[in-house]
Design a protein around this motif. Structure first.
Motif, PDB file in Angstrom:
ATOM      1  N   ALA A   1      -6.875   4.534   1.986  1.00  0.00           N
ATOM      2  CA  ALA A   1      -6.202   4.025   0.704  1.00  0.00           C
ATOM      3  C   ALA A   1      -6.156   2.548   0.538  1.00  0.00           C
ATOM      4  CB  ALA A   1      -4.811   4.606   1.000  1.00  0.00           C
TER       5      ALA A   1
ATOM      6  N   CYS B   1       0.780  -1.163   0.099  1.00  0.00           N
ATOM      7  CA  CYS B   1      -0.021   0.034   0.005  1.00  0.00           C
ATOM      8  C   CYS B   1       0.896   1.198  -0.215  1.00  0.00           C
ATOM      9  CB  CYS B   1      -0.847  -0.046   1.196  1.00  0.00           C
ATOM     10  SG  CYS B   1      -2.004   1.518   1.422  1.00  0.00           S
TER      11      CYS B   1
ATOM     12  N   GLU C   1       0.474   3.824   1.366  1.00  0.00           N
ATOM     13  CA  GLU C   1       0.413   4.654   2.557  1.00  0.00           C
ATOM     14  C   GLU C   1       0.989   3.596   3.873  1.00  0.00           C
ATOM     15  OE1 GLU C   1      -0.458   7.745   2.827  1.00  0.00           O
ATOM     16  OE2 GLU C   1      -0.879   7.735   0.775  1.00  0.00           O
TER      17      GLU C   1
ATOM     18  N   GLN D   1      -6.899   8.037   6.908  1.00  0.00           N
ATOM     19  CA  GLN D   1      -6.375   8.193   5.526  1.00  0.00           C
ATOM     20  C   GLN D   1      -5.715   6.854   4.939  1.00  0.00           C
ATOM     21  OE1 GLN D   1      -2.967  10.740   5.575  1.00  0.00           O
ATOM     22  NE2 GLN D   1      -3.380  11.456   3.615  1.00  0.00           N
TER      23      GLN D   1
END
Ligand SMILES: Cc1cc2nc3c(=O)[nH]c(=O)nc-3n(C[C@H](O)[C@H](O)[C@H](O)COP(=O)(O)O)c2cc1C
Length: 189
Positions: free
Chosen positions: A168, A134, A136, A164
Motif C-alpha cells: 500500500a 499511509c 496502513e 500488505q
C-alpha cells in the motif's frame, strides 16, 4: 523511487530496526526501490536547537536524505505510550519543506501486543510536517517480535502484514510521485 527509513531505537538488536531492515529488503527485491536506512543510534545528533540546526554534519545528512526521498518510513519503539526521544529529536530537525506531500509509513515495536499509541503519535507529527500518512501501519509486539537468523519475522502474520502495508505504501508513493511529476510538467509546459 528513493525511500529513506529512520530507525528510532537506541537499543542494540532492536526489533523495530530488524523490522525496518526486513522492510528494506522487501522494498529492494520486490519493488525495485532504492533504500537508505538511517539508524539514529549510529548517527548521533545534538539536541535540536532552532539556533544551530545547520551546524551539525550528521543533522545535515539526515535532513538531506529525508529531503531527497520520494517516501519515508519511520520506526519507533513504544516508550511510555509515545515515540522514543531519539526519534522525536531527529524529527524536530524536519520542516514542511522536507516532508510536505510525501507518503510516510509508520512502524512500531511495543512491549505489549501492539504499539498503537506510538503510531498515532508518529502520524500526528507527520501530519504537522504536511506529510501524507499511509493508511496502513505496522506494529509488532509481545508474541510477534522475533526474527530468525536471516532477519525474517518468525510470525507469518507479521510477514503478511508487512507485505500488505508495504504494498500500500509503495502504491501511494508511486501515485504521489507521478502526480508531482505531472504537476511539475504542467507548470513548465
Ligand atoms: C523507557 C521505556 C518505555 C516503554 N514504554 C512502553 C509502553 O508504554 N508500552 C509498551 O507496550 N511497551 C513499552 N516499552 C517496551 C518497549 O516498547 C519494547 O521493549 C519494544 O519492543 C522496544 O523496541 P526495540 O526492540 O525496537 O528497541 C518501554 C520500554 C522502555 C525502555
Amino acid at each position: 523511487m528513493k525511500i529513506t527509513m529512520i530507525a528510532g531505537s537506541n537499543r542494540e538488536e532492536a526489533t523495530s530496526t530488524y523490522l525496518l531492515q526486513y522492510i528494506g529488503r522487501q522494498l529492494e527485491a520486490r519493488h525495485q526501490c532504492s533504500v537508505t536506512l538511517i539508524q539514529l543510534r549510529e548517527l548521533p545528533l545534538p539536541f535540536f536547537s532552532p539556533n544551530a540546526y545547520e551546524s551539525d554534519a550528521n543533522a545535515r545528512y539526515l535532513v538531506q536524505q529525508v529531503a531527497e526521498a520520494d517516501g519515508l518510513i519511520l520506526a519507533s519503539p513504544e516508550y511510555h505510550g509515545s515515540v522514543s526521544g531519539m526519534l522525536k529529536n531527529a524529527l524536530d530537525y524536519m520542516n514542511g519543506s522536507h516532508v510536505s506531500g510525501k507518503p510516510v509509513l509508520s512502524v512500531s515495536s511495543a512491549g505489549g501486543p501492539v504499539g498503537v499509541s506510538s503510531l498515532l503519535n508518529l502520524q500526528t507529527i507527520v501530519r504537522n510536517l504536511h506529510g501524507v500518512n499511509c493508511p496502513e501501519w505496522i506494529s509488532i509486539g509481545y508474541g510477534s517480535h522475533s526474527f530468525d537468523s536471516n532477519g525474517q519475522p518468525t510470525d507469518g502474520g507479521v510477514r503478511e502484514r508487512v507485505e500488505q502495508a508495504v504494498g500500500a505504501f509503495v502504491e501511494l508513493t508511486r501515485l504521489l510521485t507521478a502526480g508531482a511529476a505531472a504537476a511539475a510538467y504542467g507548470r513548465n509546459a
